[in-house]
Design an enzyme around this catalytic site. Structure first.
Site, short mmCIF file in Angstrom:
data_model
loop_
_atom_site.label_atom_id
_atom_site.label_comp_id
_atom_site.label_asym_id
_atom_site.label_seq_id
_atom_site.Cartn_x
_atom_site.Cartn_y
_atom_site.Cartn_z
N VAL A 139 0.86 -1.17 0.00
CA VAL A 139 0.00 0.00 0.00
C VAL A 139 0.90 1.23 0.00
O VAL A 139 1.78 1.37 0.86
CB VAL A 139 -0.93 0.02 1.22
CG1 VAL A 139 -1.79 1.28 1.23
CG2 VAL A 139 -1.82 -1.22 1.23
N LYS A 140 0.70 2.11 -0.96
CA LYS A 140 1.54 3.30 -1.09
C LYS A 140 0.99 4.44 -0.23
O LYS A 140 -0.16 4.83 -0.39
CB LYS A 140 1.63 3.75 -2.55
CG LYS A 140 2.42 2.81 -3.44
CD LYS A 140 2.29 3.17 -4.90
CE LYS A 140 2.98 4.46 -5.26
NZ LYS A 140 2.93 4.72 -6.73
N ILE A 141 1.85 4.96 0.63
CA ILE A 141 1.47 6.07 1.52
C ILE A 141 2.47 7.20 1.31
O ILE A 141 3.68 6.98 1.42
CB ILE A 141 1.48 5.63 2.99
CG1 ILE A 141 0.42 4.55 3.22
CG2 ILE A 141 1.26 6.81 3.92
CD1 ILE A 141 0.42 3.99 4.64
#
Length: 371
Positions: A139-141
């Protein structure tokens, strides 16, 4: 004979492709690239926008979704989820065969409009992790200040994270510390550290674009053009080596943790007067990732030169940083501007994606293709 992309893997670098769409997965191009040596995928809202809103590859599924859902973000997530799962499944053998290296992963980003809201970012990270339901999903944050809180919390919940939009050495260091804090919390809660991983997406070409613009404004120091981005990345890697060493890290590693590897993003060459694969060639080293657009992958596969370059000329990197200070160019302002611009651009891309889905939705309803 190994391809240049496979040679990168032999030198410890995992080559990824910065592209994902339904035809890319369905029609075999991703499988072909995996066969040529690509070991991961980062998704891109701009590419999704073109594929969903302008093409017809998604229309059949879109008509079914529109029977029960009209919100553009929810529509996007339903459409993109199938593509992300498909890419995860294609790359799963590499993820399972990996011995701690960042191979076999696919990245999907949280809504960047939440970049300054840590609580909402964590909630969306949990949602995406559950929605995709694949062990090899990052998951890209965004690595904003609130994003650091979200990164720690997300990792503490056992969710793998790709920290994106990193430009600053200090922000990269903070992201590495946030990852380690999350790992310690996960360990203390009895979680399995071997199932969590992270990469830190450190952007390259945008740094030179902004720095070169400031050099042009000065009207002097042309010799510094095209030098800051690689120096910045090399020092980030040096910091990575130092951060993931020593007694505290050894304790986490003994519990199954893997380092947060450097991922070089934005590595296509924007300057037509320079070698098109220059950024890739100058940042090759062990335990790293380079995510490239398809055209850069093709160029590197054709004429890329592979050698261990990432740890070369580190003293030159320090001198480059000093030269920019002496020239009156404020490094911290450069990277701060790039972070703000990056968040804004990512958010704009998402909004354009949603606007495109709304237009496609309205067209399908207007033509009677959805009832």
């Amino acid at each position: 004979m190994a391809t240049p992309l496979q040679e990168l893997a032999e030198h410890g670098q995992s080559p990824w492709v910065d592209y994902l769409s339904r035809p890319f997965v369905r029609d075999g191009e991703l499988a072909r690239l995996i066969g040529a040596g690509v070991l991961g995928v980062t998704s891109n809202p701009t590419i999704f926008q073109g594929a969903i809103a302008e093409g017809d590859a998604y229309d059949m599924q879109l008509r079914e979704i529109l029977r029960t859902q009209t919100d553009p973000k929810e529509i996007f997530l339903e459409l993109a989820a199938d593509d992300v799962r498909g890419a995860c499944d294609l790359l799963r053998p590499h993820a399972e065969a990996s011995t701690g290296r960042p191979d076999g992963w696919v990245s999907l980003e949280v809504d960047p409009r939440l970049a300054y809201d840590a609580e909402a970012t964590v909630a969306e990270a949990v949602r995406l992790h559950t929605l995709i339901d694949r062990h090899n999903l990052f998951v890209k944050i965004p690595g904003t200040e609130p994003g650091l809180t979200a990164i720690e919390e997300t990792v503490a919940r056992g969710i793998p994270v790709n920290v994106t939009l990193l430009f600053s050495l200090t922000r990269h260091e903070a992201a590495m510390r946030a990852y380690q804090r999350g790992l310690r919390r996960l360990r203390d809660a009895g979680g399995d550290l071997s199932k969590v991983a992270s990469v830190a997406s450190f952007f390259v070409s945008r740094v030179d674009t902004e720095a070169d613009h400031r050099i042009d404004q000065l009207g002097t120091h042309d010799e510094l053009k095209g030098t800051l981005a690689v120096a910045n990345a090399k020092l980030a890697y040096r910091n990575h080596q130092q951060q993931f060493a020593g007694a505290e890290w050894d304790e986490l590693a003994a519990a199954g943790a893997t380092p947060q590897y450097c991922l070089w993003a934005s590595t296509s060459m924007k300057d037509p007067t320079r070698r098109d694969v220059s950024y890739v060639e100058q940042l090759i080293g062990p335990d790293t990732v380079n995510t490239m657009p398809r055209q850069t992958i093709s160029a590197f596969a054709e004429h890329g030169r592979v050698a261990d370059t990432l740890t070369e000329n580190i003293e030159d990197a320090y001198r480059t940083m000093s030269s920019f200070r002496k020239a009156g160019i404020d490094y911290q302002d450069v990277v701060d501007v790039l972070e703000r611009q990056g968040v804004d651009q990512f958010a704009e891309s998402f909004q354009q994606l949603f606007d495109g889905i709304e237009r496609k939705r309205d067209k399908l309803f207007a033509t009677g293709k959805v009832r």
